[in-house]
Design a protein around this motif. Structure first.
Motif, mmCIF file in Angstrom:
data_model
loop_
_atom_site.group_PDB
_atom_site.id
_atom_site.type_symbol
_atom_site.label_atom_id
_atom_site.label_comp_id
_atom_site.label_asym_id
_atom_site.label_seq_id
_atom_site.Cartn_x
_atom_site.Cartn_y
_atom_site.Cartn_z
ATOM 1 N N GLY A 20 0.813 -1.207 0.000
ATOM 2 C CA GLY A 20 0.000 0.000 0.000
ATOM 3 C C GLY A 20 0.846 1.255 0.000
ATOM 4 O O GLY A 20 2.056 1.210 0.162
ATOM 5 N N ARG A 21 0.150 2.366 -0.193
ATOM 6 C CA ARG A 21 0.826 3.663 -0.232
ATOM 7 C C ARG A 21 1.340 4.056 1.152
ATOM 8 O O ARG A 21 0.926 3.488 2.157
ATOM 9 N N ASN A 22 2.198 5.052 1.168
ATOM 10 C CA ASN A 22 2.683 5.595 2.440
ATOM 11 C C ASN A 22 1.520 6.174 3.226
ATOM 12 O O ASN A 22 0.510 6.565 2.667
ATOM 13 N N ASN A 23 1.681 6.211 4.522
ATOM 14 C CA ASN A 23 0.695 6.746 5.465
ATOM 15 C C ASN A 23 -0.453 5.760 5.655
ATOM 16 O O ASN A 23 -0.234 4.569 5.741
ATOM 17 N N ASP A 24 -1.679 6.235 5.654
ATOM 18 C CA ASP A 24 -2.822 5.411 6.058
ATOM 19 C C ASP A 24 -3.103 4.233 5.133
ATOM 20 O O ASP A 24 -3.641 3.229 5.562
ATOM 21 N N GLY A 25 -2.746 4.317 3.865
ATOM 22 C CA GLY A 25 -3.076 3.248 2.922
ATOM 23 C C GLY A 25 -2.168 2.051 2.987
ATOM 24 O O GLY A 25 -2.442 1.029 2.368
#
Length: 65
Positions: A20-25
């Motif tokens: 997933g992407r950086n941060n919340d994802g």
């Protein structure tokens, strides 16, 4: 200093990867857990499917979202 209860502390070495992407994802997960899964159950999906996309790229299982 805050310490996790013993039952939440790792008891072996894991091969962690980021999906997933950086941060919340995104999340750190053990690659063996991803490869050994027979399905993926995902809660709270809005418009960021990056974790699920990365997971399914490694192990194309049935996704329940």
């Amino acid at each position: 200093m805050f310490m996790l209860d013993k039952c939440y502390q790792p008891n072996k070495t894991h091969r962690l990867i980021r999906l997933g992407r950086n941060n919340d994802g995104g999340y750190l997960v053990d690659i063996e857990s991803v490869q050994g899964a027979c399905s993926l159950l995902s809660f709270g999906i809005c418009d960021d499917w990056s974790f699920e996309n990365d997971f399914l790229a490694i192990n194309n299982v049935k996704l329940f979202a």
